[in-house]
Enzyme design. Structure first.
Site, PDB file in Angstrom:
ATOM      1  N   LYS A  96       0.799  -1.222   0.000  1.00  0.00           N
ATOM      2  CA  LYS A  96       0.000   0.000   0.000  1.00  0.00           C
ATOM      3  C   LYS A  96       0.834   1.275   0.000  1.00  0.00           C
ATOM      4  O   LYS A  96       0.448   2.284  -0.599  1.00  0.00           O
ATOM      5  CB  LYS A  96      -0.978  -0.015   1.179  1.00  0.00           C
ATOM      6  N   GLY A 106       0.095  -0.748  13.368  1.00  0.00           N
ATOM      7  CA  GLY A 106       0.676  -0.969  12.054  1.00  0.00           C
ATOM      8  C   GLY A 106      -0.023  -0.194  10.958  1.00  0.00           C
ATOM      9  O   GLY A 106      -0.725   0.793  11.205  1.00  0.00           O
TER      10      GLY A 106
END
Length: 287
Positions: free
Chosen positions: A65, A130
């Protein structure tokens, strides 16, 4: 020739995205192909730049991502805030091709919660610091949160989320899992911990019965945390519902390059996508 699409990530064999997208395309009468490919971050730029003009777009999952964010020539507001792109839409051809980057994870979270009746939450706990936590912070802002507590094993590694919270218009504080009892009680808990994790926080029954939970993990399901929550009577959403909801927004992007443009017969498309992975209209497993 049919337009090509795929989900890239590593590992990718478990991905439900092909089932979801193929179901949607079939109902919409779109002769698009959607596959999966195991791709690591270091290889993404070369692979994307090598795709021909027959490609319409990509879904990106972990660990791609941030790399996808760097590749995109433009970003939507959610991608800009989170620094993460999970959807690339190709527009144009050859040297004039542009890559539009979107983050549909935020919409996936808020839509999955709306399906179980949760549309606001003044104070939110996020478990884990995260990459998914960034989308969770922005989703909390979308739900009107005033403050967010991020609980992690090593909260010092999540300092960037404090700055993200400021940009999103809310206060973010960091704490260790074991310090949860000293924090404001949440109206919503977003767990971004991996599937199979044991509950990192032992929330009292008063929280589990009164607050909502979204556990982004969906394999195995129900998670231990979700089971404890449901047993106490609190509303629970799961990561598979989030996956379906963000995939629906991806289909909008692939069709229109616009995450807000509804699909023709969208309610039926969503219902079919949910059913294809064994979920009912609220995103809950069909008994």
């Amino acid at each position: 020739m049919a337009d090509r699409l795929a989900v890239f990530g590593s590992p990718i064999a478990h991905s439900m995205s092909p089932v979801l997208h193929r179901t949607a395309y079939r109902l919409l009468g779109l002769e698009w192909e959607y596959d999966s490919r195991d791709v690591v971050a270091a290889d993404l730029p070369g692979i994307v730049n090598g795709l021909d003009d027959g490609w319409r777009g990509l879904s990106l999952t972990m660990p791609l991502k941030q790399a996808a964010f760097e590749l995109a020539s433009t970003h939507d507001a959610m991608a800009e805030l989170t620094g993460a792109v999970n959807t690339l839409r190709f527009v144009g051809s050859g040297s004039d091709r542009a890559l539009f980057g979107y983050n549909t994870d935020v919409a996936g979270i808020t839509r999955a919660l709306a399906a179980i009746g949760v549309t606001e939450a003044p104070h939110v706990h996020i478990l884990g610091g995260g990459a998914t936590a960034a989308s969770a912070v922005v989703a909390a802002a979308e739900l009107g949160a005033l403050s967010v507590s991020i609980l992690a094993r090593s909260p010092g590694k999540s300092e960037s989320l404090v700055a993200l919270g400021r940009r999103a218009g809310l206060a973010v504080d960091l704490a260790r899992f074991e310090d949860a009892a000293g924090l404001l009680e949440p109206q919503l808990v977003l767990s971004t911990l991996p599937g199979g994790s044991l509950p990192a926080v032992n929330y009292p029954a008063s929280v589990r019965s009164g607050a909502a939970l979204l556990d982004v993990a969906y394999d195995p399901w129900p998670s231990e945390l979700a089971t404890r929550w449901a047993d106490a009577g609190g509303p629970v959403a799961n990561g598979l519902s989030m996956l379906v909801q963000q995939a629906l927004v991806q289909v909008r992007i692939f069709a229109f390059n616009d995450p807000f443009q509804p699909l023709e017969g969208e309610e039926d498309v969503l219902a079919a996508m949910l059913a294809s992975v064994g979920l009912d209209a609220r995103g809950l497993p069909i008994a």
